[in-house]
Design a protein around this motif. Structure first.
Motif, PDB file in Angstrom:
ATOM      1  N   LEU A 140       0.843  -1.207   0.000  1.00 20.15           N
ATOM      2  CA  LEU A 140       0.000   0.000   0.000  1.00 20.15           C
ATOM      3  C   LEU A 140       0.872   1.248   0.000  1.00 20.15           C
ATOM      4  CD1 LEU A 140      -2.702  -1.054   2.632  1.00 20.15           C
ATOM      5  CD2 LEU A 140      -2.787  -1.294   0.137  1.00 20.15           C
ATOM      6  N   LYS A 141       0.507   2.184  -0.841  1.00 18.20           N
ATOM      7  CA  LYS A 141       1.293   3.423  -0.934  1.00 18.20           C
ATOM      8  C   LYS A 141       0.690   4.529  -0.061  1.00 18.20           C
ATOM      9  CE  LYS A 141       4.335   1.773  -3.599  1.00 18.20           C
ATOM     10  NZ  LYS A 141       5.153   0.930  -2.704  1.00 18.20           N
ATOM     11  N   ASP A 142      -0.594   4.602  -0.065  1.00 17.02           N
ATOM     12  CA  ASP A 142      -1.234   5.505   0.886  1.00 17.02           C
ATOM     13  C   ASP A 142      -2.599   4.939   1.262  1.00 17.02           C
ATOM     14  OD1 ASP A 142      -2.422   6.019  -1.519  1.00 17.02           O
ATOM     15  OD2 ASP A 142      -2.145   8.181  -1.468  1.00 17.02           O
ATOM     16  N   PHE A 143      -2.980   5.226   2.461  1.00 15.89           N
ATOM     17  CA  PHE A 143      -4.252   4.696   2.936  1.00 15.89           C
ATOM     18  C   PHE A 143      -4.745   5.502   4.128  1.00 15.89           C
ATOM     19  CE2 PHE A 143      -0.946   2.175   5.077  1.00 15.89           C
ATOM     20  CZ  PHE A 143      -1.306   2.297   6.402  1.00 15.89           C
ATOM     21  N   GLN A 144      -6.019   5.338   4.366  1.00 21.42           N
ATOM     22  CA  GLN A 144      -6.630   5.958   5.538  1.00 21.42           C
ATOM     23  C   GLN A 144      -7.370   4.852   6.284  1.00 21.42           C
ATOM     24  OE1 GLN A 144      -9.353   9.045   4.528  1.00 21.42           O
ATOM     25  NE2 GLN A 144      -9.402   9.872   6.585  1.00 21.42           N
ATOM     26  N   ILE A 161      -6.055   7.239  10.981  1.00 17.81           N
ATOM     27  CA  ILE A 161      -4.696   7.232  10.438  1.00 17.81           C
ATOM     28  C   ILE A 161      -4.744   7.619   8.966  1.00 17.81           C
ATOM     29  CG2 ILE A 161      -2.729   5.752   9.829  1.00 17.81           C
ATOM     30  CD1 ILE A 161      -3.329   4.066  12.228  1.00 17.81           C
ATOM     31  N   LEU A 162      -3.862   8.539   8.601  1.00 20.09           N
ATOM     32  CA  LEU A 162      -3.634   8.824   7.188  1.00 20.09           C
ATOM     33  C   LEU A 162      -2.144   8.613   6.958  1.00 20.09           C
ATOM     34  CD1 LEU A 162      -4.514   9.955   4.407  1.00 20.09           C
ATOM     35  CD2 LEU A 162      -3.996  12.232   5.292  1.00 20.09           C
ATOM     36  N   ALA A 163      -1.825   7.692   6.067  1.00 26.41           N
ATOM     37  CA  ALA A 163      -0.418   7.368   5.843  1.00 26.41           C
ATOM     38  C   ALA A 163      -0.090   7.482   4.370  1.00 26.41           C
ATOM     39  CB  ALA A 163      -0.111   5.950   6.327  1.00 26.41           C
ATOM     40  N   GLN A 164       1.060   8.096   4.113  1.00 34.05           N
ATOM     41  CA  GLN A 164       1.596   8.108   2.766  1.00 34.05           C
ATOM     42  C   GLN A 164       2.996   7.519   2.902  1.00 34.05           C
ATOM     43  OE1 GLN A 164       3.549  11.599   0.741  1.00 34.05           O
ATOM     44  NE2 GLN A 164       1.541  11.754  -0.196  1.00 34.05           N
ATOM     45  N   LEU A 165       3.128   6.280   2.433  1.00 32.94           N
ATOM     46  CA  LEU A 165       4.396   5.592   2.596  1.00 32.94           C
ATOM     47  C   LEU A 165       5.442   6.201   1.644  1.00 32.94           C
ATOM     48  CD1 LEU A 165       4.617   3.274   4.626  1.00 32.94           C
ATOM     49  CD2 LEU A 165       2.263   3.613   3.858  1.00 32.94           C
ATOM     50  N   PRO A 166       6.684   6.263   2.053  1.00 31.66           N
ATOM     51  CA  PRO A 166       7.172   5.733   3.328  1.00 31.66           C
ATOM     52  C   PRO A 166       7.320   6.764   4.425  1.00 31.66           C
ATOM     53  CG  PRO A 166       9.020   6.262   1.902  1.00 31.66           C
ATOM     54  CD  PRO A 166       7.779   6.690   1.159  1.00 31.66           C
TER      55      PRO A 166
END
Lengths: 174, 250
Positions: free
Chosen positions: B45-49, B74-79
């Motif tokens: 996953l590259k970005d997810f909420q 959570i809001l994530a934008q890897l890495p």
């Protein structure tokens, strides 16, 4: 706010009741947190289980210095003049943000508040001691970009300690 | 012949391991595979909420348990970008990481602290834990499928059977490891996401539990500003206590 009422009454009822309240703690029975559910399967780095930060703070015996905790400086002096118009209303929601429970930080805050007002016995709260809740009537002061809380003549530096906010008694920065 | 039969039985027992105490490890391969499959997928996953509805328990000194609810977003934008907000009954926190700085903001008390941070979420999780004793909520989502996943800690793994979480068809697995029994409901199909987690701490006889029900958005829309802290006018900057101080007396 049951706890507030208890503490507002306590000074009026005098030393004995106040000390009893301190010993028993607020929250109906003075129970402290002994453990918390782990919230993650994997450990971040080391194997340290970091869930128990609040467990050892409680001074169940106000007259005794032997507790193994970080409030080691909240000591035997605190039973003197506890009834001296200290409004020990530590359910100060403005400064409460630490998860369970009110009582986990109350012992420290109360003891420090009491000590701070018994100038004849103790000149001030012990520098370096740490509490999880502030006594009432504190004001924020920013000195050289650093945030402090001034509560009467006692100064606290707020900090994040693990997941909680704690307050360390410091020398007046000005 | 009697003697021979005896030896044969002994040999069989040895061969099947029955003559010795059962080994501590009893891991169903399908459960371990499912965990692996989920972890591998998470790492793609590259970005997810994710929104997590959480209930957790504390154990009081006399063994009584009390429960608290919170919502974690959570809001994530890897890495290297992360925003986590936690709104609990007694606690609110905002964790912000923009790839170079980490900020923790406690909204109710109006305090925040900011420190320089490493360049990946994985390293951030380590650093804030080691240095400041801070756990990023739901850090498992970032560790499963990577080198830090503690799969070798697991001593028991079972496939419990079919499950449904919020209407989503899942398979339900249960694991044991030192100090912790845990369960995960993994979505069936091409998106093997954890939909529910139940952690039971076994180091306290009261066995406090931590439950998270997760709702995923794999195509979140957001602005890069989401990862940058803009202190409210009434917020006050404080510091992180380092672990060597924080753990004094613990």
């Amino acid at each position: 706010m049951k706890n507030s009422i208890r503490y507002v009454l306590a000074p009026a009822l005098g030393l004995l009741l106040a000390v009893t309240s301190l010993t028993a703690g607020p929250g109906g029975g003075g129970k402290d947190t002994r453990s918390s559910a782990k919230s993650n399967v994997n450990n971040a780095s080391s194997n340290r289980n970091t869930n128990n930060n609040t467990n050892k703070n409680r001074n169940t015996n106000v007259n005794n210095n032997t507790n193994v905790n970080r409030n080691t400086n909240v000591n035997k002096n605190t039973n003197v003049n506890v009834n001296k118009d200290v409004n020990v209303n530590v359910n100060n929601n403005n400064h409460y943000d630490n998860g369970c429970c009110y009582h986990s930080g109350v012992g420290g805050a109360v003891a420090v508040a009491a000590a701070a007002t018994t100038a004849a016995v103790v000149t001030s709260a012990v520098i370096g001691s740490r509490v999880t809740a502030l006594p009432p009537a504190c004001t924020v002061a920013v000195v050289n970009g650093v945030t402090y809380q001034q509560c009467g003549s006692t100064w606290y530096q707020p900090q994040f300690s693990g997941g909680s906010t704690t307050y360390v008694v410091i020398n007046a920065p000005r | 012949m009697k003697r021979n039969i005896g030896y044969t039985i002994a040999a069989l027992l040895l061969a099947t391991g029955l003559s010795a105490p059962l080994p501590a490890q009893d891991k169903a391969p399908e459960a371990m595979n499912a965990l692996n499959y989920m972890g591998t997928y998470l790492r793609t996953l590259k970005d997810f909420q994710v929104e997590a509805v959480v209930t957790t328990e504390d154990v009081l000194t006399d063994g009584q348990k009390v429960q608290f609810g919170s919502k974690t977003n959570i809001l994530a934008q890897l890495p290297s970008k992360l925003r986590v907000s936690v709104e609990g009954e007694q606690k609110s926190r905002l964790f912000l990481y923009d790839g170079s700085t980490f900020t923790l903001y406690a909204r109710r008390v109006g305090y925040y602290a900011t420190v320089p941070a490493p360049d990946t979420i994985g390293k951030l999780i380590d650093v804030v834990s080691e240095k400041y004793d801070i756990q990023i909520p739901l850090l498992d989502l970032f560790l499963w499928g990577g080198p830090k996943a503690g799969a070798d800690e697991i001593t028991s793994a079972d496939d419990i059977g079919p499950g449904v979480v919020e209407g989503v068809t899942c398979e339900h697995y249960a694991f044991r490891q030192p100090g912790l029994d845990w369960q995960v409901w993994i979505q069936l199909g091409d998106h093997p996401l954890p939909r529910k987690l139940v952690l039971t701490t076994t180091t306290d006889e009261a066995r406090p539990q931590h439950t998270s029900v997760l709702t995923w958005n794999l195509a979140p829309s957001y602005s890069e500003d989401a990862f940058v802290f803009d202190p409210p006018a009434d917020a006050h900057k404080i510091v992180f206590a380092e672990v060597k101080d924080a753990s004094a007396g613990n």
